[in-house]
Design an enzyme around this catalytic site. Structure first.
Site, PDB file in Angstrom:
ATOM      1  N   LYS A   3       8.888  -2.329   0.029  1.00 18.02           N
ATOM      2  CA  LYS A   3       9.945  -3.346   0.110  1.00 18.02           C
ATOM      3  C   LYS A   3      11.323  -2.694   0.109  1.00 18.02           C
ATOM      4  CE  LYS A   3       7.305  -6.678  -2.621  1.00 18.02           C
ATOM      5  NZ  LYS A   3       7.261  -7.321  -3.946  1.00 18.02           N
TER       6      LYS A   3
ATOM      7  N   ARG B 120       3.686  11.724  -7.509  1.00 16.54           N
ATOM      8  CA  ARG B 120       3.532  12.545  -6.293  1.00 16.54           C
ATOM      9  C   ARG B 120       4.312  11.873  -5.173  1.00 16.54           C
ATOM     10  NH1 ARG B 120      -1.797  15.076  -3.614  1.00 16.54           N
ATOM     11  NH2 ARG B 120      -1.397  16.478  -5.351  1.00 16.54           N
TER      12      ARG B 120
END
Ligand code: NCD
Length: 304
Positions: free
Chosen positions: A80, A101
């Site tokens: 988003k 990560r």
């Protein structure tokens, strides 16, 4: 509050303590079953991973803690348009510690600067992968009995392989380590490692293209896969992907006690016929990865 961004964030003395703790866990895992009761680990993975994410989750469950998180950017609010900084502020309200990560180099560092909880870099682009390095060092220490006086061959994708970059950085702090880099011309170690890490610290190294030309000198062989996802050109990847295939024939050239490590996933670079060779320790390495992450979570949460 402490984070882990780079293996060098810990001194060699601190690493000794961490590895001692990991070895205690290995010897008596039962003793640590409730150390993290009531604590939560968030795993924020913006890039695919099986091993590292599950290894963190397994480590936290082994300590009695709980885990929440997401395993790809598409299923997080990043899709988003949320920034890593905002995500980590929110995660700080939900969890006690976070492993992140990200495909962009430096993203975990940005996260750590905004976080209210300890942050662990679980791999950032082609840059660093410190917990893999802790895994590698613990494996070497446990199976060779030392972290000094050896010749290590690093073979494969030395250009894009972050595990290689992290491991070189960490190993130069130990005495009498001789590096042998084995790669095709196109996948040699990057200039910044050559200049800022090796040359600057007067670390000797040799480079080879053929594994057969240096195999007999190695005490350790660290194999890596060609990092498909970091190539711009698919043809180039296809041309290089099977450059090295370690098989039984090549293993005949190696010392009787040479150990083969691999951060995994393996693609074609180690033939499966090598798996039964007692010198192949890459699956044991996975187990050490869990012990060292348990020790790391305890250390960063100050539960030691
Ligand atoms: C490594 C990585 O993610 O860099 N995998 C891992 O975490 N063990 C190595 C790789 O993907 O080749």
């Amino acid at each position: 509050m402490r984070h882990l961004m780079n293996p060098l964030d810990f001194t060699t003395q601190e690493l000794e303590k961490l590895f001692d703790l990991a070895s205690q866990i290995e010897a008596n895992p039962q003793k640590f079953r409730h150390v993290c009761d009531g604590k939560k680990l968030a795993t924020c993975f913006y890039e695919p991973s099986t091993r590292t994410r599950l290894s963190f989750e397994s480590a936290m469950y082994n300590l009695g803690g709980n885990v929440l998180g997401f395993s790809d950017a598409a299923s997080s609010s990043a899709s988003k348009g949320e920034s890593v900084s905002d995500t980590i502020r929110m995660i700080s309200c939900y969890a006690d510690i976070c492993a992140i990560r990200h495909p962009k180099e430096g993203a975990p560092m940005v996260a750590s600067s905004k976080a209210g909880i300890p942050v662990i870099n679980a791999g950032d682009g082609g840059h660093q992968h410190p917990t893999q390095t802790l895994t590698d060092l613990l494996t070497i220490r446990s199976l060779k009995g030392r972290l000094q006086d050896f010749t290590i061959g690093l073979c494969g994708d030395l250009k894009f392989g972050r595990t290689v970059h992290s491991l070189i950085n960490a190993l130069i702090r130990y005495p009498n380590i001789h590096f042998i880099f084995i790669s095709p011309e196109e996948l040699k170690i990057p200039d910044y490692i050559r200049e800022d890490v090796l040359d600057k610290n007067h670390i000797p190294y040799q480079e080879f293209i053929r594994l057969e030309d240096c195999m007999q000198d190695l005490d350790l062989l660290y194999m890596t896969r060609v990092q498909k996802e970091r190539f711009f050109n698919e043809q180039e990847y296809i041309r290089l992907k099977d450059f090295y295939i370690l098989d039984k024939e090549k293993m005949k050239l190696a010392k009787k006690d040479m150990l083969i490590l691999h951060p995994l996933p393996r693609v074609n670079e180690i033939s499966i016929e090598v798996d039964e060779d007692p010198r192949a320790v890459y699956f044991k390495q996975v187990q050490y990865g869990v012990y060292v992450r348990m020790a790391l979570i305890m250390t960063l949460l100050e539960l030691v």
